[in-house]
Design an enzyme around this catalytic site. Structure first.
Site, PDB file in Angstrom:
ATOM      1  CD  GLU A 277      -1.370  -2.309   2.060  1.00 33.96           C
ATOM      2  OE1 GLU A 277      -0.169  -2.644   1.920  1.00 33.96           O
ATOM      3  OE2 GLU A 277      -2.164  -2.937   2.785  1.00 33.96           O
TER       4      GLU A 277
ATOM      5  CB  CYS B 151      -0.119  -2.854   8.513  1.00 36.06           C
ATOM      6  SG  CYS B 151       0.964  -1.546   7.899  1.00 36.06           S
TER       7      CYS B 151
HETATM    8  N1  THU Z   1       2.102  -6.489   4.066  1.00 33.33           N
HETATM    9  C1  THU Z   1       1.672  -5.585   3.134  1.00 33.33           C
HETATM   10  O1  THU Z   1       2.302  -5.415   2.089  1.00 33.33           O
HETATM   11  N2  THU Z   1       0.543  -4.892   3.413  1.00 33.33           N
HETATM   12  C2  THU Z   1      -0.199  -5.025   4.546  1.00 33.33           C
HETATM   13  O2  THU Z   1      -1.111  -4.256   4.770  1.00 33.33           O
HETATM   14  C3  THU Z   1       0.101  -6.088   5.485  1.00 33.33           C
HETATM   15  C4  THU Z   1       1.437  -6.725   5.331  1.00 33.33           C
HETATM   16  C5  THU Z   1       3.332  -7.234   3.792  1.00 33.33           C
HETATM   17  C6  THU Z   1       4.499  -6.822   4.637  1.00 33.33           C
HETATM   18  C7  THU Z   1       5.361  -8.063   4.581  1.00 33.33           C
HETATM   19  O3  THU Z   1       6.150  -8.012   3.406  1.00 33.33           O
HETATM   20  C8  THU Z   1       4.353  -9.196   4.442  1.00 33.33           C
HETATM   21  O4  THU Z   1       3.137  -8.602   4.036  1.00 33.33           O
HETATM   22  C9  THU Z   1       4.129  -9.971   5.722  1.00 33.33           C
HETATM   23  O5  THU Z   1       3.868  -9.121   6.775  1.00 33.33           O
END
Ligand code: THU
Length: 138
Positions: free
Chosen positions: A56, A91
């Site tokens: 994001e 997140c």
């Molecule tokens: N991740 C994202 O790219 N976006 C989110 O909103 C949640 C988590 C990614 C970060 C990391 O590379 C992987 O997912 C596991 O946490």
């Protein structure tokens, strides 16, 4: 295809570019801006784990780098091993970064498994009582 479906499809099209060799959890995001343009981003991990960044924030940075300041919708797809098998909510840090470039009551956040299987809500629902640029006079 509806605009929502086009946004989800843009995210799905980039999922293969996600770089997640450590978590094996691949995520892709596509943001629709007030200009009508779509920008994508994927999660990019790093051998020094905290240096990794979410899909994001990469999509939003991509939009800002191209001159955009107002997001109207964001679609997120993801799951283990390049699958779009989860509804992948953003997140907390990504929610705050969305807040910087949107009206939280208007920004539509879409978590999708496919162009026909998705949930959507506003940023206000995901990040109530948020702190934003107006508090600093912006
Ligand atoms: N991740 C994202 O790219 N976006 C989110 O909103 C949640 C988590 C990614 C970060 C990391 O590379 C992987 O997912 C596991 O946490």
């Amino acid at each position: 295809m509806t605009n929502t479906q086009k946004l989800i499809q843009a995210a799905l099209d980039c999922l293969e570019n996600s770089y997640a060799p450590y978590s094996h959890y691949n995520v892709s995001a596509a943001v629709l801006c007030a200009s009508g343009k779509i920008y994508t981003g994927v999660n990019v991990e790093n051998a020094s784990y905290p240096a990794g960044i979410c899909a994001e924030r990469n999509a939003i940075s991509h939009a800002v780098a191209c001159g955009e300041k107002e997001l109207t919708a964001i679609a997120i797809v993801g799951g283990a091993n390049y699958s779009a098998s989860d509804y992948c909510p953003p997140c907390g840090i990504c929610r705050q970064v969305m807040r910087e470039f949107s009206d939280p009551q208007k920004l539509i956040v879409i978590f999708a498994k496919s162009v026909t299987d998705y949930k959507q809500m506003t940023l206000e629902q995901l990040l109530p009582e948020s702190f934003g640029p107006e508090m600093l006079g912006k």
